[in-house]
Motif scaffolding. Structure first.
Motif, short mmCIF file in Angstrom:
data_model
loop_
_atom_site.label_atom_id
_atom_site.label_comp_id
_atom_site.label_asym_id
_atom_site.label_seq_id
_atom_site.Cartn_x
_atom_site.Cartn_y
_atom_site.Cartn_z
N ASP A 1 -47.38 14.69 -47.26
CA ASP A 1 -47.37 15.33 -45.95
C ASP A 1 -46.92 16.78 -46.07
O ASP A 1 -46.08 17.11 -46.90
CB ASP A 1 -46.42 14.59 -45.01
CG ASP A 1 -46.88 13.17 -44.75
OD1 ASP A 1 -48.00 12.83 -45.13
OD2 ASP A 1 -46.09 12.41 -44.17
N ARG A 2 -47.46 17.62 -45.21
CA ARG A 2 -47.07 19.02 -45.16
C ARG A 2 -46.76 19.35 -43.71
O ARG A 2 -47.57 19.11 -42.82
CB ARG A 2 -48.19 19.90 -45.70
CG ARG A 2 -47.94 21.37 -45.58
CD ARG A 2 -47.69 22.02 -46.92
NE ARG A 2 -47.21 23.38 -46.73
CZ ARG A 2 -47.93 24.47 -47.00
NH1 ARG A 2 -49.13 24.34 -47.52
NH2 ARG A 2 -47.43 25.65 -46.79
N THR A 3 -45.58 19.91 -43.47
CA THR A 3 -45.14 20.23 -42.12
C THR A 3 -45.12 21.74 -41.93
O THR A 3 -44.60 22.47 -42.77
CB THR A 3 -43.74 19.65 -41.85
OG1 THR A 3 -43.80 18.24 -42.03
CG2 THR A 3 -43.28 19.95 -40.45
N PHE A 4 -45.66 22.18 -40.80
CA PHE A 4 -45.65 23.59 -40.42
C PHE A 4 -44.84 23.73 -39.15
O PHE A 4 -44.82 22.83 -38.31
CB PHE A 4 -47.08 24.09 -40.19
CG PHE A 4 -47.93 24.08 -41.41
CD1 PHE A 4 -47.98 25.17 -42.25
CD2 PHE A 4 -48.68 22.95 -41.74
CE1 PHE A 4 -48.77 25.16 -43.39
CE2 PHE A 4 -49.47 22.93 -42.87
CZ PHE A 4 -49.51 24.04 -43.70
N HIS A 5 -44.19 24.87 -38.99
CA HIS A 5 -43.32 25.09 -37.84
C HIS A 5 -43.95 26.04 -36.83
O HIS A 5 -44.82 26.83 -37.15
CB HIS A 5 -41.96 25.61 -38.29
CG HIS A 5 -41.23 24.63 -39.13
ND1 HIS A 5 -40.63 23.52 -38.61
CD2 HIS A 5 -41.04 24.55 -40.47
CE1 HIS A 5 -40.08 22.81 -39.58
NE2 HIS A 5 -40.33 23.42 -40.73
N HIS A 6 -43.45 25.93 -35.62
CA HIS A 6 -43.93 26.73 -34.50
C HIS A 6 -43.46 28.17 -34.66
O HIS A 6 -42.36 28.44 -35.14
CB HIS A 6 -43.37 26.13 -33.20
CG HIS A 6 -43.91 26.73 -31.96
ND1 HIS A 6 -45.14 26.41 -31.46
CD2 HIS A 6 -43.38 27.62 -31.11
CE1 HIS A 6 -45.34 27.07 -30.34
NE2 HIS A 6 -44.29 27.82 -30.11
#
Length: 127
Positions: free
Chosen positions: A2-7
């Protein structure tokens, strides 16, 4: 994996939160606590959405979390038709317009747009 990106915390968001916080302070100063509390609730909801929004790419899904008080949106990567970079009013904010399914649209405001688009393209090619 999984890869998480932030706002992205944009200038219009910072200005609107600051302006509403000053308004709430002024309303408390003018002895209007009910209205001031409603403005404080709006400020808290805005900060919650800005600070706790995240976008997670898995092998088959894109999960869009817009804070603790909103529902999670789940989009299959194979359903994503197009991902277009756009600019907001007066060019102050940038976002990605994602078209998926039968003409459905959603937007994401990422701090790393290029990395997100590369990762999305790479994962769609694997499917």
């Amino acid at each position: 994996m999984d890869r998480t990106f932030h706002h992205q915390f944009t200038l219009p968001a910072k200005c609107s939160i600051a302006l509403l916080a000053v308004l709430a302070f002024w309303l408390f100063w003018q002895r209007m606590p009910v209205v001031a509390l409603m403005v404080v609730v709006v400020v808290v909801l805005m900060m919650e959405r800005v600070l706790h929004s995240s976008y997670t790419l898995t092998d088959e899904w894109l999960f869009i979390d817009r804070g603790r008080f909103a529902r999670r949106r789940e989009i299959r990567l194979c359903d994503i038709v197009r991902c277009t970079p756009m600019t907001g009013v007066f060019g102050l904010s940038r976002y990605l317009l994602i078209e998926y399914g039968a003409g459905r649209l959603t937007t994401v405001q990422l701090s790393e747009e290029a990395a997100f688009m590369r990762e999305l393209k790479k994962r769609q090619e694997r499917l």
